[in-house]
Scaffold this motif. Structure first.
Motif, mmCIF file in Angstrom:
data_model
loop_
_atom_site.group_PDB
_atom_site.id
_atom_site.type_symbol
_atom_site.label_atom_id
_atom_site.label_comp_id
_atom_site.label_asym_id
_atom_site.label_seq_id
_atom_site.Cartn_x
_atom_site.Cartn_y
_atom_site.Cartn_z
ATOM 1 N N ARG A 142 0.817 -1.215 0.000
ATOM 2 C CA ARG A 142 0.000 0.000 0.000
ATOM 3 C C ARG A 142 0.852 1.267 0.000
ATOM 4 N NH1 ARG A 142 -4.945 0.870 4.258
ATOM 5 N NH2 ARG A 142 -5.715 2.830 3.404
ATOM 6 N N LEU A 143 1.997 1.233 0.689
ATOM 7 C CA LEU A 143 2.799 2.441 0.870
ATOM 8 C C LEU A 143 3.864 2.662 -0.198
ATOM 9 C CD1 LEU A 143 3.350 2.458 4.742
ATOM 10 C CD2 LEU A 143 1.559 3.562 3.385
ATOM 11 N N ARG A 144 4.403 1.611 -0.765
ATOM 12 C CA ARG A 144 5.509 1.778 -1.723
ATOM 13 C C ARG A 144 5.182 2.687 -2.906
ATOM 14 N NH1 ARG A 144 7.646 -4.004 -1.084
ATOM 15 N NH2 ARG A 144 9.246 -3.680 0.496
ATOM 16 N N PRO A 145 4.016 2.546 -3.544
ATOM 17 C CA PRO A 145 3.730 3.449 -4.671
ATOM 18 C C PRO A 145 3.640 4.916 -4.238
ATOM 19 C CG PRO A 145 2.203 1.579 -4.668
ATOM 20 C CD PRO A 145 2.977 1.514 -3.396
ATOM 21 N N LEU A 146 3.057 5.178 -3.075
ATOM 22 C CA LEU A 146 2.945 6.544 -2.580
ATOM 23 C C LEU A 146 4.320 7.095 -2.201
ATOM 24 C CD1 LEU A 146 -0.254 6.160 -0.362
ATOM 25 C CD2 LEU A 146 -0.087 6.952 -2.724
ATOM 26 N N ARG A 147 5.150 6.246 -1.611
ATOM 27 C CA ARG A 147 6.500 6.652 -1.245
ATOM 28 C C ARG A 147 7.316 6.967 -2.497
ATOM 29 N NH1 ARG A 147 11.636 6.511 -1.499
ATOM 30 N NH2 ARG A 147 12.890 6.704 0.360
ATOM 31 N N LEU A 159 -4.477 7.047 2.090
ATOM 32 C CA LEU A 159 -3.993 6.444 3.326
ATOM 33 C C LEU A 159 -5.131 6.258 4.334
ATOM 34 C CD1 LEU A 159 -0.636 8.364 3.625
ATOM 35 C CD2 LEU A 159 -0.896 5.885 3.274
ATOM 36 N N GLY A 160 -6.133 7.105 4.235
ATOM 37 C CA GLY A 160 -7.269 6.998 5.151
ATOM 38 C C GLY A 160 -8.341 6.050 4.656
ATOM 39 N N ALA A 161 -8.319 5.744 3.356
ATOM 40 C CA ALA A 161 -9.332 4.853 2.772
ATOM 41 C C ALA A 161 -9.014 3.412 3.117
ATOM 42 C CB ALA A 161 -9.371 5.034 1.255
ATOM 43 N N ASP A 162 -10.042 2.614 3.301
ATOM 44 C CA ASP A 162 -9.829 1.191 3.545
ATOM 45 C C ASP A 162 -9.395 0.515 2.266
ATOM 46 O OD1 ASP A 162 -12.701 1.084 5.701
ATOM 47 O OD2 ASP A 162 -10.602 1.307 6.236
ATOM 48 N N ALA A 163 -8.340 -0.253 2.356
ATOM 49 C CA ALA A 163 -7.829 -0.948 1.164
ATOM 50 C C ALA A 163 -8.351 -2.354 1.099
ATOM 51 C CB ALA A 163 -6.316 -0.958 1.164
#
Length: 154
Positions: free
Chosen positions: A67-72, A150-154
């Protein structure tokens, strides 16, 4: 009819080039020692601090990596656009950002950091020269999107 075709690719190339300049922040006219340079440096520092928070969150919660790698990665490109290093250098004097033990709380803290950084970019718009203002606006919008994701449920 031949004239219309000749214009199409040229316009597309021109628009593509303009979009690339906007997204990378590589247009000319930067004043490295003036207001533009200081504003770019501050935006770069703030974005690099956000990268450090992403890295700390990834280190504390490896399960969040997909979830975080693309945003990072996108945040690293933003840092580059501001002229900062795409990977934060570890500072011996500054401890890494604190990350909550609960993954949901860690995501909420990261979303809050994204919002603060986006708000800082937005606040800098008023004093920024046009080219930098466009870059700040674009990166602020992306940061707001990251906060939402980041706040949305994945």
């Amino acid at each position: 009819m031949t004239t219309a075709r000749a214009r199409g690719p040229r316009r597309r190339a021109l628009l593509t080039g303009a979009a690339a300049l906007l997204l990378t922040g590589c247009a000319g006219g930067r004043d490295g020692d003036g207001t533009d340079g200081r504003a770019r440096a501050e935006a770069g520092r703030n974005t690099t601090a956000l990268l450090a928070r992403y890295d700390a969150t990834l280190a504390a919660h490896a399960a969040l990596a997909p979830r975080l790698r693309p945003l990072r990665a996108e945040t690293a490109r933003h840092a580059q656009a501001f002229g900062a290093a795409p990977t934060p250098a570890p500072s011996p004097s500054a401890p890494p950002p604190a990350v909550p033990d609960d993954p949901d709380e860690a995501l909420a803290a990261l979303a809050a950091a994204e919002r603060r950084t986006a708000d800082g970019h937005t606040a800098a718009l008023a004093a920024a020269p046009p080219e930098l203002a466009r870059l700040l606006a674009s990166v602020a919008a992306a940061g707001a999107s990251h906060a939402y994701l980041l706040g949305a449920d994945a």
